[in-house]
Design an enzyme around this catalytic site. Structure first.
Site, PDB file in Angstrom:
ATOM      1  N   GLU A  53       0.823  -1.209   0.000  1.00  7.32           N
ATOM      2  CA  GLU A  53       0.000   0.000   0.000  1.00  7.32           C
ATOM      3  C   GLU A  53       0.862   1.266   0.000  1.00  7.32           C
ATOM      4  O   GLU A  53       0.540   2.241  -0.684  1.00  7.32           O
ATOM      5  CB  GLU A  53      -0.907   0.030   1.239  1.00  7.32           C
ATOM      6  CG  GLU A  53      -1.796  -1.192   1.388  1.00  7.32           C
ATOM      7  CD  GLU A  53      -1.193  -2.222   2.314  1.00  7.32           C
ATOM      8  OE1 GLU A  53      -1.889  -2.665   3.243  1.00  7.32           O
ATOM      9  OE2 GLU A  53      -0.019  -2.609   2.100  1.00  7.32           O
ATOM     10  N   GLY A 298      14.608 -38.582   4.525  1.00  3.45           N
ATOM     11  CA  GLY A 298      14.257 -39.793   3.813  1.00  3.45           C
ATOM     12  C   GLY A 298      12.912 -40.345   4.262  1.00  3.45           C
ATOM     13  O   GLY A 298      12.108 -39.662   4.895  1.00  3.45           O
TER      14      GLY A 298
END
Length: 368
Positions: A53, A298
């Site tokens: 803004e 993993g």
């Protein structure tokens, strides 16, 4: 004639220019429109820099008086890294503010709208919320649940294996898929793996493709007993490393703790069944302003994250190879589920073909 949705779409496109760069803040775009013309526009580029803004109002200057401000997210009322945006909007004599969605941050939620209306500024809210919730899904989870948004990335064979029974995993998927995965890393605050991945693959976990190395993610190793090798490649590349581990009893610290503490930040986490408590880890990482994590393996770590319902999104790169073997390593291990009716499922699925591989991605929906 251009309507609110047209200008909001433009603001969304502006917001997306900063994808992967604004953490821990949201993606926000803004426009100042007067007499059907855009006289100012901007987007939030990085935490600590001006909000969208403010940039749009700066560009508009005096033309902001009597104009309409379009902004993707409710303007803030609180002091953070920057001052409140509502004060500047009021000072600029904006006549109307069109907001895409309310700010989910409890510090602001609805307060910005209330203050603007009290200052006789017309406010409309609720445009393209479906899109805006999607592009700011990371921020929404982080700010409301105080834990990071977790995306699991897997490279697996057609039968769900990430390595053979001997641990051979180079390479399951194609060069194109691996390059795609490297590019992904720039959009995340951190990349996380379990220590077994370090021991087996010895990865760098950096974003090292030409043109994509502007931002290196943090690297996080989940290593309950500090068994990460001192000479692991992860310590040889640029960027910070965090090792999440258990607190050792006094006088029983692992022999390599002192050396590892010189190479990485040692983050002590609560214990559960002799392993790192993943929820506690996520809470601690959020306090460090880590908002989103890419988990790359993993199978043990990924399975445990699913067991704790901590995975929000998955990206499965599936190669046409079939590895087979009971002892081959699976992409998702952990405890798993006992009844199929309770299995997590994918929603909002997207499919992409990358060379000979297939990428399946989607958000996770849990059935508990």
């Amino acid at each position: 004639m251009k309507d609110n949705n047209y200008y909001m779409e433009r603001a969304i496109k502006l917001a997306l220019k900063a994808k992967g760069k604004t953490s821990p803040n949201p993606l926000v775009g803004a426009l100042v429109v007067k007499d059907g013309r855009i006289v100012g526009e901007g987007y939030h580029q990085q935490a600590g820099l001006p909000h969208a803004e403010i940039i749009a109002l700066d560009e508009a200057g005096r033309r902001a008086e009597g104009a309409t401000l379009f902004v993707t997210l409710e303007p803030c009322v609180h002091f953070g890294r920057t001052p409140p945006c509502v004060n500047r909007i009021i000072k600029s004599k904006i006549k109307k503010v069109v907001i895409g969605m309310r700010d989910p941050n409890p510090l602001n939620n609805g307060k910005g709208i209330e203050i603007l209306r009290k200052n006789k500024i017309s406010v409309e809210c609720g445009f393209r919320e479906d899109v805006l919730r999607e592009i700011n899904e990371v921020f929404i989870k982080y700010i409301t649940q105080k834990i990071p948004y977790v995306t699991v990335k897997v490279a697996q064979s057609l039968d769900g294996k990430i390595a053979t029974s001997t641990g051979d995993s180079k390479w399951v998927t194609s060069d194109a898929s691996r390059n795609y995965a490297h590019r992904l890393r720039q959009y995340f605050d951190a990349v996380m793996v379990g220590v077994n991945t370090i021991l087996r693959d010895d990865p760098l976990l950096s974003c090292r493709l030409p043109g994509f190395a502007k931002k290196q993610p943090l690297r996080i190793i989940v290593d309950s007993h500090l068994s990460t090798p001192q000479n692991a490649k992860i310590f040889q590349s640029e960027g910070k490393v965090i090792i999440a581990t258990l607190k050792s009893p006094r006088g029983q610290e692992p022999a390599n703790r002192q050396i590892l503490s010189q190479k990485a930040t040692i983050l002590e986490v609560r214990e559960v069944n002799g392993q790192v408590n993943l929820y506690d880890l996520m809470k601690k990482l959020a306090k460090m302003e880590i908002t989103n994590i890419l988990v790359e393996g993993g199978g043990t770590l990924i399975g445990s994250l699913f067991d704790e319902a901590l995975v929000d999104k998955v990206m499965f790169f599936i190669s046409p190879k079939i590895i087979g073997g009971r002892e081959a390593i699976s992409s998702v291990e952990g405890k798993g589920i006992r009844q199929l009716i309770k299995a997590p499922v994918l929603k909002d699925m997207v499919f992409k073909k990358i060379d000979n591989d297939i990428l399946i991605e989607g958000r996770i929906e849990y059935h508990r």
